[in-house]
Design an enzyme around this catalytic site. Sequence first.
Site, PDB file in Angstrom:
ATOM      1  N   GLU A 111      36.109 -29.254   5.384  1.00  0.00           N
ATOM      2  CA  GLU A 111      35.284 -29.768   4.289  1.00  0.00           C
ATOM      3  C   GLU A 111      33.825 -29.332   4.376  1.00  0.00           C
ATOM      4  O   GLU A 111      33.068 -29.488   3.416  1.00  0.00           O
ATOM      5  CB  GLU A 111      35.379 -31.296   4.248  1.00  0.00           C
TER       6      GLU A 111
ATOM      7  N   GLU B 113      50.964 -31.520  22.780  1.00  0.00           N
ATOM      8  CA  GLU B 113      49.807 -32.304  23.206  1.00  0.00           C
ATOM      9  C   GLU B 113      49.807 -32.561  24.704  1.00  0.00           C
ATOM     10  O   GLU B 113      48.800 -32.940  25.282  1.00  0.00           O
ATOM     11  CB  GLU B 113      49.702 -33.615  22.442  1.00  0.00           C
TER      12      GLU B 113
END
Length: 297
Positions: A80, A111
């Site tokens: 963004e 992960e």
Amino acid sequence: MTSPTEQRNPRTLAIDAVGTSEILHLVNNEDALVAGAVSAVIPELTKAVDAAVEAVRGGGRVHYFGAGTSGRLAVLDAAELLPTFHVPDGLVVAHHAGGMEALLRAVENVEDSEEGGAADAAAVTGQDLVVGLAASGSTPYVAGALKAARAAGASTVLVTSNPDAPLAPLADVVIAADTGPEVIAGSTRLKAGTAQKMILNAFSTTLMIKLGRTWSNLMVDLVATNKKLRGRMLRILAEATGADEDACETALAAADGELKPALVHLLTGTPIAEARAALDTAHGRVATALAELRNPV
């Protein structure tokens, strides 16, 4: 020691036995605790922003590393910044365990791989700032990234919801927003995720302000990638200068759609080419360019 985010919340033990409205109130009541937890870590967040400003001004970059919700929020924040602040490609980079595939669905074991985090951090240099995001404060992928960053000489930050995060020794700055047990035990997409989103919002927005990508509280580095954003550019010009829509349209067209030189031109009457040159000299800071044009040495 178990992270607070994994513990059962005594306030929501009967959440599956109440009506819809009460469930929503229970969730909302817990959400209301997040802003206070984030407020408490502003001193640490300040250090992180200042370190990021120093890194970028020194030619470095900012890297986010996370897995699951943490990684997705990092990707969102970095993505963004381009339309909002016209950030150069690669200035703020998000690394998500498992890559693009893991954005949409869980990818097994990624992960848990320190090696994966270290490999993704291979491009980190000593000029950079690395931000690891791990709600529990123990994600191996983030550990690998922070260790590799440290080895490269980069500054490191940890964003977590565990005040006793095992990864804390790997970070120069630890931002631990203590959001406590989740509504649903271990579901860190809830309060911990909200805290991470707030922290990233504050971190990146403040970084952009410090780098001169706003003027007052206006987005003057905005990129008009659609009709809505072009309309916003015109509103910003009108709000900042008092000029009418036609004048704003003309200035923006003359500036090849760039808001900053159009703004400086409208505020000072300086030709677009000179406005752009003043901005270049001011490293893009509108306030500095305006001061120079109005009060030349």
